[in-house]
Design an enzyme around this catalytic site. Structure first.
Site, short mmCIF file in Angstrom:
data_model
loop_
_atom_site.label_atom_id
_atom_site.label_comp_id
_atom_site.label_asym_id
_atom_site.label_seq_id
_atom_site.Cartn_x
_atom_site.Cartn_y
_atom_site.Cartn_z
N HIS A 109 37.41 79.95 28.65
CA HIS A 109 38.82 79.75 28.87
C HIS A 109 39.16 78.36 29.34
O HIS A 109 38.07 77.69 29.94
CB HIS A 109 39.43 80.61 29.97
CG HIS A 109 38.87 80.67 31.46
ND1 HIS A 109 38.95 79.59 32.20
CD2 HIS A 109 37.78 81.50 31.90
CE1 HIS A 109 38.46 79.78 33.27
NE2 HIS A 109 37.39 80.89 33.07
N GLU B 175 34.61 89.11 33.24
CA GLU B 175 34.13 88.50 34.31
C GLU B 175 33.37 89.50 35.01
O GLU B 175 33.66 90.75 34.79
CB GLU B 175 34.90 87.34 35.27
CG GLU B 175 34.12 86.72 36.00
CD GLU B 175 32.93 85.64 35.51
OE1 GLU B 175 31.67 86.41 34.96
OE2 GLU B 175 33.06 84.52 35.35
#
Length: 308
Positions: free
Chosen positions: A46, A179
């Site tokens: 990201h 994550e």
């Protein structure tokens, strides 16, 4: 990672595809496989989030609840714009069949031209989805009745314009590639008072790689987090030259894209090759040359023995 089948993974730039009279082969150093059992994935970390700004100064900031759903920074949006230009200029945009983004909350959505992903981007601040939509979306949104935006203007206080869904590939959010798991009232995967270990992240990453074989798409972009990418990729490259292993496992920068090939050696995938051709259409006698030569030699020997 016991019990988890491990596919093979190689950098795309280290691979060559050759077509040999009816069978497509992908050569990975000393390996060759049928093309029906490989897929190209484009891994993207990201863009810069607010948590990265403080986290790079003090690692403990990454654990702060304040940054749980940290949005993309203005610098991050510039990184997204540059990667968006790259995937278009390189021709990659036209080849992507599917985009997978990591959620942070237990949340799953599917987005296409007729879906409502724009609601999720308006309500939740998910930097992976913002990156996925910004990079692989249809660019600036122009108000049209037959096209919906992937992201509304100023989603998550981003100060960005709306992003169009025009010609965009489908985008889905999948939990397996998020994550480290953390506690949430909506989350059934977390363990109370225990943050997911790096080994558990890696095991989940391998499950995610194997899950990709349940998809019919052959070229997939995956937008996720540095930790997930690092721990997952560390499981690969052990059959490669140390330099290539290092290349595979190198840490990702914000908005970095790397193209990889994954190989299904366990027959998890069921797709056949789209380029293989069976031959013998129309059918005819087709003995291999060495067999035909031995057959003629035998016939000659038989003839000579009769003459005698």
């Amino acid at each position: 990672m016991d019990g988890v089948a491990v596919p093979s993974l190689y950098p795309l730039n280290r691979c060559k595809t050759i077509h040999l009279v009816g069978i497509s082969l992908v050569f990975h150093f000393m390996y060759d496989v049928r093309r029906g059992f490989e897929a190209v994935i484009h891994l993207v970390r990201h863009a810069q989030g607010l948590h990265n700004v403080d986290g790079d100064k003090n690692y403990k900031a990454y654990l702060s609840p304040e940054y749980f759903d940290a949005p993309v920074t203005q610098l991050g949006w510039l990184q997204i714009e540059n990667l968006h230009k790259h995937v278009h200029n390189s021709g990659l945009f036209k080849r992507i069949d599917l985009v997978i983004a990591s959620p942070l909350l237990r949340y799953c959505c599917t987005c296409s031209a007729d879906s409502l992903l724009w609601i999720s981007c308006h309500v939740l601040v998910l930097r992976t989805l913002q990156t996925a939509v910004g990079v692989f979306g249809g660019g600036d949104y122009v108000d049209r009745m037959d096209i919906v935006p992937l992201m509304v203007a100023n989603a998550g206080n981003s100060e960005r314009g709306a992003i169009s869904s025009l010609n965009s590939p489908p985008i889905i959010a999948v939990e397996l590639c998020r994550e480290h798991l953390i506690e949430s009232d909506e989350d059934v995967l977390w363990k109370a008072n225990v943050r997911e270990t790096n080994e558990e992240v890696a095991a989940r990453g391998l499950k995610f790689m194997n899950w990709l074989w349940t998809r019919k798409e052959k070229e997939i972009a995956i937008v996720t987090h540095r930790g997930f990418l690092n721990h997952t990729l560390n499981a690969f490259g052990n059959d490669c030259h140390p330099f290539v292993k290092k290349e595979i496992c190198k840490h990702f920068a914000n908005c970095e894209l790397r193209s990889m090939v994954i190989i299904d050696r366990s027959m998890t995938g069921s797709d056949s090759s789209s380029t293989n051709y069976p031959g013998k259409i129309p059918s005819a006698l087709d003995l291999p040359a060495d067999i035909a030569e031995r057959s003629h030699e035998k016939e000659d020997a038989d003839t000579n023995s009769v003459d005698r």
